[in-house]
Design an enzyme around this catalytic site. Structure first.
Site, PDB file in Angstrom:
ATOM      1  N   ARG A  64     -11.521  29.036  -4.057  1.00 41.75           N
ATOM      2  CA  ARG A  64     -10.903  29.295  -2.986  1.00 41.75           C
ATOM      3  C   ARG A  64     -11.551  28.530  -1.795  1.00 41.75           C
ATOM      4  O   ARG A  64     -12.829  28.616  -1.687  1.00 41.75           O
ATOM      5  CB  ARG A  64     -11.176  30.885  -2.655  1.00 41.75           C
ATOM      6  CG  ARG A  64     -10.588  31.305  -1.169  1.00 41.75           C
ATOM      7  CD  ARG A  64      -9.392  31.300  -1.144  1.00 41.75           C
ATOM      8  NE  ARG A  64      -8.606  32.214  -2.015  1.00 41.75           N
ATOM      9  CZ  ARG A  64      -7.535  32.287  -2.266  1.00 41.75           C
ATOM     10  NH1 ARG A  64      -6.496  31.320  -1.631  1.00 41.75           N
ATOM     11  NH2 ARG A  64      -7.020  33.007  -3.218  1.00 41.75           N
ATOM     12  N   ARG A  90      -4.324  22.692 -10.568  1.00 45.94           N
ATOM     13  CA  ARG A  90      -5.509  23.131  -9.805  1.00 45.94           C
ATOM     14  C   ARG A  90      -6.485  23.647 -10.664  1.00 45.94           C
ATOM     15  O   ARG A  90      -7.628  24.326 -10.448  1.00 45.94           O
ATOM     16  CB  ARG A  90      -5.308  24.053  -8.579  1.00 45.94           C
ATOM     17  CG  ARG A  90      -4.685  25.090  -8.726  1.00 45.94           C
ATOM     18  CD  ARG A  90      -4.354  25.936  -7.437  1.00 45.94           C
ATOM     19  NE  ARG A  90      -3.638  27.143  -7.486  1.00 45.94           N
ATOM     20  CZ  ARG A  90      -3.645  28.262  -6.433  1.00 45.94           C
ATOM     21  NH1 ARG A  90      -4.424  27.771  -5.484  1.00 45.94           N
ATOM     22  NH2 ARG A  90      -3.163  29.153  -6.637  1.00 45.94           N
ATOM     23  N   HIS A 157      -3.733  21.309   0.094  1.00 52.75           N
ATOM     24  CA  HIS A 157      -4.155  22.581   0.489  1.00 52.75           C
ATOM     25  C   HIS A 157      -5.154  22.676   1.408  1.00 52.75           C
ATOM     26  O   HIS A 157      -6.113  23.531   0.938  1.00 52.75           O
ATOM     27  CB  HIS A 157      -3.710  23.616  -0.456  1.00 52.75           C
ATOM     28  CG  HIS A 157      -3.496  25.090  -0.116  1.00 52.75           C
ATOM     29  ND1 HIS A 157      -4.231  25.775   0.690  1.00 52.75           N
ATOM     30  CD2 HIS A 157      -2.839  25.757  -0.679  1.00 52.75           C
ATOM     31  CE1 HIS A 157      -4.015  26.971   0.655  1.00 52.75           C
ATOM     32  NE2 HIS A 157      -2.970  27.038  -0.073  1.00 52.75           N
ATOM     33  N   ASP A 200       1.570  32.540   7.900  1.00 55.96           N
ATOM     34  CA  ASP A 200       1.918  31.818   6.663  1.00 55.96           C
ATOM     35  C   ASP A 200       3.125  31.209   6.921  1.00 55.96           C
ATOM     36  O   ASP A 200       4.315  31.669   6.814  1.00 55.96           O
ATOM     37  CB  ASP A 200       1.913  32.960   5.611  1.00 55.96           C
ATOM     38  CG  ASP A 200       1.974  32.246   4.205  1.00 55.96           C
ATOM     39  OD1 ASP A 200       2.311  31.058   4.068  1.00 55.96           O
ATOM     40  OD2 ASP A 200       1.800  32.921   3.201  1.00 55.96           O
ATOM     41  N   GLU A 257      -1.850  22.064   5.527  1.00 57.95           N
ATOM     42  CA  GLU A 257      -1.364  21.614   4.330  1.00 57.95           C
ATOM     43  C   GLU A 257      -0.398  20.606   4.477  1.00 57.95           C
ATOM     44  O   GLU A 257       0.663  20.790   4.974  1.00 57.95           O
ATOM     45  CB  GLU A 257      -0.873  22.589   3.355  1.00 57.95           C
ATOM     46  CG  GLU A 257      -1.927  23.852   3.400  1.00 57.95           C
ATOM     47  CD  GLU A 257      -1.508  25.209   2.571  1.00 57.95           C
ATOM     48  OE1 GLU A 257      -0.558  24.996   1.678  1.00 57.95           O
ATOM     49  OE2 GLU A 257      -1.654  26.256   3.127  1.00 57.95           O
TER      50      GLU A 257
END
Ligand code: BG6
EC number: 5.1.3.15
Length: 279
Positions: A64, A90, A157, A200, A257
Site C-alpha cells: 500500500r 503487482r 498508481h 475515486d 494515477e
C-alpha cells in the site's frame, strides 16, 4: 544482476529492495511488484511518494503506497470477478534486467516473473524502465509478441506524499469525470480541485502536466501514453476499514494515477509505453 556503484540490494521482511543513490537523487524499488517506494531528488531532499505505515511486506499482498504497477487490467477484471483487482503483476517478483549509470543518473530495467496470467490473452514482453535522475521517469513498455492485436488496461498508481489532504489542491484537470463514489455519475471537475471526502474518479482527459499544490510545495506530474487520470483518496471511513492503512493515513496521501481505463490496442510487433514523470 550485479549492482552498480549507486545501487545496493537489501531485504525487508520477505521482500528484496533495490536502493539507488546517485549524485542526483535517492530512490528505492521493491522487486516484489516492480514497485517504486521512494523518490527523493537531492536538490530538495523531499520525499515525493507515500507508503503506508501499515503496508504489508509479505511478498503476497500488494504494497500500500509507492507506485503499484497495475496491468493488464485496471480495477476489477471485466468478466472474471474472482480475479485480483488491478491485474497480477503487482504481486509478482520482478527481476532486474539491467542497472546502468548514465550522465544524468541511474536507469534500472525490470521485468515481471511472467506477463501471462489468468484473465489475459496475449503474448507480451512487459518491461519497466525507471530513470532515477533529478526527476523520476517511469516507463511501462508493453510489446505485443503475438501475431494478432491485443488490448490492455493499466495504471502507474502513484501515491504522493502530502502534508494535509484538506489543504492541498490538484491543478491541471478541467473537464468531466466519472465518480465511482456516486454510482459513476459524470460530473464537472471542481475548480478549485480540493478534497473533503472520499474521492475515486476517472478523468478521461490527458493534460500534459498536473500539479499537486501542497501549500507552497508543488509536485509536477507529467503523463503520456494514457487515456485517463485517476484520482483516489479513501478518506477516513475506508482508511479505518483497511488493514494496511492507519486510521488517519488518508490525510497525508493522494493518488494521481497515469492510467489506461478505456483499452489500449497494441498491434503485433509494436510497443506501447505508459509513462509518468515526477518532478
Ligand atoms: O486497494 P487497491 O486494490 O490497491 O485499490 C485502491 C484503489 O485504487 C484506485 O485506482 C481505484 O480507483 C479505487 O477504486 C481503489 O479502491
Amino acid at each position: 544482476m550485479l549492482p552498480t556503484d549507486s545501487t545496493t540490494i537489501i531485504t525487508r521482511d520477505n521482500i528484496q529492495l533495490l536502493h539507488i543513490e546517485n549524485a542526483f537523487a535517492y530512490a528505492e524499488i521493491s522487486l516484489f511488484g516492480g514497485h517504486i517506494l521512494s523518490f527523493k531528488p537531492k536538490h530538495d531532499h523531499r520525499e515525493r511518494l507515500w507508503v503506508s505505515q501499515h503496508a504489508f511486506f509479505d511478498a503476497k499482498k500488494p504494497i500500500r503506497g509507492g507506485i503499484p504497477v497495475c496491468w493488464p487490467w485496471f480495477g476489477p477484471h471485466k468478466s472474471k470477478t474472482n480475479l485480483a483487482a488491478h491485474g497480477y503483476v503487482r504481486t509478482q517478483t520482478w527481476q532486474i534486467i539491467s542497472c546502468e549509470e548514465t550522465r544524468t543518473g541511474t536507469t534500472v530495467t525490470l521485468k515481471p516473473h511472467t506477463s501471462k496470467g489468468d484473465g489475459f490473452e496475449g503474448d507480451v514482453q512487459l518491461v519497466l524502465v525507471v530513470h532515477v535522475e533529478q526527476q523520476l521517469t517511469i516507463q511501462l513498455c508493453t510489446t505485443n509478441l503475438g501475431d494478432t492485436p491485443l488490448t490492455y488496461n493499466s495504471a502507474l498508481h502513484s501515491y504522493f506524499a502530502i502534508s494535509d489532504i484538506k489543504q492541498c489542491e490538484l491543478l491541471g484537470l478541467s473537464k468531466k469525470y466519472s465518480d465511482k463514489t456516486r454510482g459513476y455519475q459524470i460530473l464537472d471537475t471542481p475548480q478549485a480541485y480540493k478534497f473533503n471526502e472520499e474521492t475515486d474518479r476517472v478523468h478521461q482527459e490527458q493534460p500534459k502536466t498536473l500539479t499537486i499544490a501542497d501549500g507552497e510545495i508543488k509536485t509536477d506530474i507529467m503523463s503520456s501514453g494514457h487515456d485517463s487520470i485517476v484520482v483516489w483518496n479513501p478518506w477516513q471511513e475506508k482508511s479505518i476499514s483497511m488493514g494496511d492503512m492507519s486510521d488517519d493515513g488518508y490525510l497525508t496521501m493522494l493518488c494521481v494515477e497515469t492510467a489506461i481505463t478505456q483499452g489500449q490496442d497494441v498491434a503485433p510487433n509494436t510497443t506501447h509505453v505508459l509513462q509518468q514523470i515526477i518532478q
